[in-house]
Design a protein around this motif. Structure first.
Motif, PDB file in Angstrom:
ATOM      1  N   ARG A 131       0.869  -1.337   0.040  1.00  0.00           N
ATOM      2  CA  ARG A 131       0.105   0.040  -0.052  1.00  0.00           C
ATOM      3  C   ARG A 131       0.939   1.163   0.050  1.00  0.00           C
ATOM      4  O   ARG A 131       2.201   1.326   0.261  1.00  0.00           O
ATOM      5  N   VAL A 132       0.251   2.391  -0.400  1.00  0.00           N
ATOM      6  CA  VAL A 132       1.031   3.618  -0.442  1.00  0.00           C
ATOM      7  C   VAL A 132       0.543   4.606   0.789  1.00  0.00           C
ATOM      8  O   VAL A 132      -0.642   4.479   1.009  1.00  0.00           O
ATOM      9  N   GLU A 133       1.606   5.099   1.472  1.00  0.00           N
ATOM     10  CA  GLU A 133       1.373   6.289   2.498  1.00  0.00           C
ATOM     11  C   GLU A 133       1.812   7.360   2.271  1.00  0.00           C
ATOM     12  O   GLU A 133       3.002   7.544   1.585  1.00  0.00           O
ATOM     13  N   GLY A 134       1.138   8.359   2.689  1.00  0.00           N
ATOM     14  CA  GLY A 134       1.612   9.771   2.658  1.00  0.00           C
ATOM     15  C   GLY A 134       1.031  10.326   1.304  1.00  0.00           C
ATOM     16  O   GLY A 134       0.307   9.773   0.497  1.00  0.00           O
ATOM     17  N   SER A 135       1.650  11.502   1.060  1.00  0.00           N
ATOM     18  CA  SER A 135       0.932  12.247  -0.166  1.00  0.00           C
ATOM     19  C   SER A 135       2.397  12.739  -0.941  1.00  0.00           C
ATOM     20  O   SER A 135       3.576  13.075  -0.434  1.00  0.00           O
ATOM     21  N   ALA A 136       2.194  13.044  -2.177  1.00  0.00           N
ATOM     22  CA  ALA A 136       3.279  13.264  -3.210  1.00  0.00           C
ATOM     23  C   ALA A 136       3.561  14.911  -2.690  1.00  0.00           C
ATOM     24  O   ALA A 136       2.837  15.550  -2.188  1.00  0.00           O
ATOM     25  N   ASN A 138       6.023  13.081  -1.032  1.00  0.00           N
ATOM     26  CA  ASN A 138       6.923  12.329   0.030  1.00  0.00           C
ATOM     27  C   ASN A 138       6.143  10.930   0.312  1.00  0.00           C
ATOM     28  O   ASN A 138       6.030  10.703   1.515  1.00  0.00           O
ATOM     29  N   ARG A 139       5.651  10.162  -0.639  1.00  0.00           N
ATOM     30  CA  ARG A 139       4.836   8.846  -0.397  1.00  0.00           C
ATOM     31  C   ARG A 139       5.966   7.939  -0.043  1.00  0.00           C
ATOM     32  O   ARG A 139       7.146   7.887  -0.338  1.00  0.00           O
ATOM     33  N   LEU A 141       6.080   3.680  -0.570  1.00  0.00           N
ATOM     34  CA  LEU A 141       5.351   2.313  -1.128  1.00  0.00           C
ATOM     35  C   LEU A 141       5.805   1.457  -0.050  1.00  0.00           C
ATOM     36  O   LEU A 141       7.162   1.073   0.081  1.00  0.00           O
ATOM     37  N   ARG A 181      10.307  -0.738   2.286  1.00  0.00           N
ATOM     38  CA  ARG A 181       9.813   0.543   2.071  1.00  0.00           C
ATOM     39  C   ARG A 181      10.540   1.649   0.930  1.00  0.00           C
ATOM     40  O   ARG A 181      11.696   1.767   1.444  1.00  0.00           O
ATOM     41  N   TYR A 183      10.965   5.140  -0.738  1.00  0.00           N
ATOM     42  CA  TYR A 183      10.549   6.512  -0.323  1.00  0.00           C
ATOM     43  C   TYR A 183      10.690   7.283  -1.783  1.00  0.00           C
ATOM     44  O   TYR A 183      11.636   7.409  -2.454  1.00  0.00           O
ATOM     45  N   GLU A 184       9.732   8.125  -2.111  1.00  0.00           N
ATOM     46  CA  GLU A 184       9.471   9.051  -3.116  1.00  0.00           C
ATOM     47  C   GLU A 184      10.556  10.213  -2.941  1.00  0.00           C
ATOM     48  O   GLU A 184      10.990  10.604  -1.949  1.00  0.00           O
TER      49      GLU A 184
END
Length: 217
Positions: A131-136, A138-139, A141, A181, A183-184
């Motif tokens: 699942r993806v957490e956070g928002s762009a 700074n998401r 995966l 994990r 990190y974007e």
């Protein structure tokens, strides 16, 4: 509180941090920390699977990468395939596999993230997904495997529900939980591990190796 042990490519390291300008996975920097294992709730927003898989069997889930990510200098654009295998690893793409290649992913495939690559089995309480957490921009995966057990094709007779107990001489409560994990923006990779009720003795009869690490293009 359950303790968290992050482990990374060197089989002992953990938090994987890419340095600026690096083009090879071998040049990544590593750090290690301990803390609380943050399990996620799997749903169908990205991928979710649960059920029973026996030794020498295959199960995989292909997801679409939610954001651009750089692995070893190779940029994988958003919406590319990322395939999770129940045997403890993931790969950018959707390659064909055999039993030999699935349990040694760093030997056979490029663009691999292998957190616990070996022959693993599952029971009815096992699961894996993402699942993806956070928002762009700074998401994160999060790919998670839970309640998995060692498989060992050299042990006989094979009994799925008691296989791990047979493999390590009675230690039936050893369960494997781990996460990758991604990190974007920063392209940081974390390998996070939790072992529930770990055995305290070294006796056992496991013949399978475990591959932990990264392999770029």
């Amino acid at each position: 509180m359950k303790n968290l042990l992050h482990i990374s490519c060197a089989l002992l390291c953990t938090l994987i941090i890419p340095e600026q300008g690096l083009s090879q996975v071998s040049n990544y920097a590593f750090t290690e920390t301990t803390g609380t294992y943050q399990a996620i709730i799997l749903d169908n927003s990205v991928a979710s699977w649960s059920g029973t898989i026996s030794s020498n069997s295959s199960n995989s889930q292909t997801i679409s990468t939610p954001f651009e990510f750089c692995l070893g200098g190779n940029t994988i654009t958003a919406n590319n395939d990322l395939t999770m295998f129940h045997d403890g690893w993931a790969v950018f793409g959707n390659p064909s596999t055999t039993q030999a290649t699935r349990t040694a992913p760093l030997t056979y495939f490029n663009n691999v993230l292998s957190i616990f690559g070996t022959d693993l089995i599952t029971t009815g309480t096992s699961s894996y997904g993402a699942r993806v957490e956070g928002s762009a921009p700074n998401r994160v995966l999060v790919m998670q495997w839970g309640q998995l057990y060692f498989g060992d094709s050299n042990q006989s007779p094979f009994i799925t529900t008691n296989y791990w107990k047979r493999a390590v001489n009675g230690h039936s409560n050893d369960r494997l939980h781990f996460q990758i994990r991604l990190y974007e923006t920063t392209n940081v990779i974390e390998f996070c591990y939790l072992i529930s009720n770990p055995r305290t003795t070294s006796n056992g009869n496991l013949s399978n190796d475990v591959q932990v690490g990264l392999r770029g293009a």
